[in-house]
Design an enzyme around this catalytic site. Sequence first.
Site, mmCIF file in Angstrom:
data_model
loop_
_atom_site.group_PDB
_atom_site.id
_atom_site.type_symbol
_atom_site.label_atom_id
_atom_site.label_comp_id
_atom_site.label_asym_id
_atom_site.label_seq_id
_atom_site.Cartn_x
_atom_site.Cartn_y
_atom_site.Cartn_z
ATOM 1 N N ASN A 73 46.671 79.837 18.709
ATOM 2 C CA ASN A 73 47.167 78.778 17.829
ATOM 3 C C ASN A 73 46.251 77.556 17.877
ATOM 4 O O ASN A 73 45.697 77.204 18.912
ATOM 5 C CB ASN A 73 48.633 78.424 18.110
ATOM 6 C CG ASN A 73 48.951 78.098 19.547
ATOM 7 O OD1 ASN A 73 48.313 78.599 20.459
ATOM 8 N ND2 ASN A 73 49.939 77.260 19.767
ATOM 9 N N GLU A 75 46.337 73.631 16.708
ATOM 10 C CA GLU A 75 47.195 72.545 16.242
ATOM 11 C C GLU A 75 46.366 71.394 15.701
ATOM 12 O O GLU A 75 45.139 71.370 15.824
ATOM 13 C CB GLU A 75 48.116 72.103 17.394
ATOM 14 C CG GLU A 75 49.054 73.239 17.793
ATOM 15 C CD GLU A 75 50.083 72.862 18.840
ATOM 16 O OE1 GLU A 75 50.007 71.760 19.418
ATOM 17 O OE2 GLU A 75 50.978 73.689 19.074
ATOM 18 N N CYS A 84 49.390 79.331 13.435
ATOM 19 C CA CYS A 84 49.815 80.208 14.529
ATOM 20 C C CYS A 84 48.690 81.157 14.928
ATOM 21 O O CYS A 84 47.832 81.529 14.104
ATOM 22 C CB CYS A 84 50.992 81.070 14.090
ATOM 23 S SG CYS A 84 52.512 80.180 13.775
ATOM 24 N N GLU A 86 48.829 84.322 15.483
ATOM 25 C CA GLU A 86 48.838 85.604 14.762
ATOM 26 C C GLU A 86 48.033 85.507 13.474
ATOM 27 O O GLU A 86 47.241 86.391 13.141
ATOM 28 C CB GLU A 86 50.280 85.999 14.404
ATOM 29 C CG GLU A 86 51.152 86.290 15.592
ATOM 30 C CD GLU A 86 51.866 85.057 16.140
ATOM 31 O OE1 GLU A 86 51.299 83.945 16.075
ATOM 32 O OE2 GLU A 86 52.985 85.210 16.649
ATOM 33 N N CYS A 123 56.720 84.081 14.208
ATOM 34 C CA CYS A 123 57.502 83.342 13.213
ATOM 35 C C CYS A 123 57.544 84.110 11.892
ATOM 36 O O CYS A 123 56.779 85.053 11.675
ATOM 37 C CB CYS A 123 56.912 81.948 13.006
ATOM 38 S SG CYS A 123 55.477 81.911 11.930
ATOM 39 N N CYS A 126 54.253 84.437 9.860
ATOM 40 C CA CYS A 126 53.302 85.408 10.427
ATOM 41 C C CYS A 126 53.749 86.838 10.146
ATOM 42 O O CYS A 126 52.932 87.722 9.898
ATOM 43 C CB CYS A 126 53.130 85.177 11.925
ATOM 44 S SG CYS A 126 52.211 83.665 12.274
HETATM 45 N N1 THU Z 1 53.173 79.570 17.391
HETATM 46 C C1 THU Z 1 52.344 80.634 17.279
HETATM 47 O O1 THU Z 1 51.129 80.525 17.425
HETATM 48 N N2 THU Z 1 52.891 81.825 16.997
HETATM 49 C C2 THU Z 1 54.222 82.055 16.832
HETATM 50 O O2 THU Z 1 54.620 83.152 16.513
HETATM 51 C C3 THU Z 1 55.187 80.978 17.039
HETATM 52 C C4 THU Z 1 54.605 79.617 17.222
HETATM 53 C C5 THU Z 1 52.569 78.270 17.708
HETATM 54 C C6 THU Z 1 52.636 77.263 16.600
HETATM 55 C C7 THU Z 1 52.568 75.975 17.373
HETATM 56 O O3 THU Z 1 51.194 75.680 17.619
HETATM 57 C C8 THU Z 1 53.233 76.288 18.690
HETATM 58 O O4 THU Z 1 53.245 77.695 18.799
HETATM 59 C C9 THU Z 1 54.647 75.776 18.801
HETATM 60 O O5 THU Z 1 55.427 76.171 17.729
#
Ligand code: THU
Length: 173
Positions: A73, A75, A84, A86, A123, A126
């Site tokens: 991920n 940010e 994310c 994925e 999520c 994804c």
């Molecule tokens: N996140 C992912 O990378 N994958 C997921 O399936 C759920 C959430 C990340 C997004 C964000 O950077 C952090 O986790 C918190 O939500």
Amino acid sequence: MYALFHDYQNIMKQLSINIHYTEYASTDELNEADRLLLLKAEEAVQSAYAPYSGFMVGAAVLLDNNSIVTGNNQENAAYPSGLCAERVALYAASAHYPDMPFKAIAITAKAKTFTIASPVSPCGACRQVMAEYENRAKTPLKIILRGETGSVIVFENVSQLLPFVFTSEQLNP
Ligand code: THU
């Protein structure tokens, strides 16, 4: 009153969908390919950029030619601009290997302030992206999920995680 209720019952149907997945008590129970893919996802966690959530996620995609593409991920100070793990992995895999089917994706995570003891679930956005590539390749995309410790759960295809998916067939029936 009774007649109305009766008619309504004749129209309405309550239906349900079963989803199927396998739970492994530990990574030792996985086959070698799945264990390796999960290891690659764990490695990818280490380079996640998650200074705002402190929740670091790693994903590893296994391609039909047995190459592995990883992602984590990313940010951003403008929160919605992040992505994310994925989707970082899936989009990179598709960008570098256009037309190559994806066989599996492993996902794991590590948090700054607590231990993630159960599998991390992708999520909805994804899942939709996984469904797109599964549908494009007409090849089942296996999903392997684990937290930082504990059991592993495996779904044999994306429909298990995303029933009633929206696909391109609905755009062009
Ligand atoms: N996140 C992912 O990378 N994958 C997921 O399936 C759920 C959430 C990340 C997004 C964000 O950077 C952090 O986790 C918190 O939500």
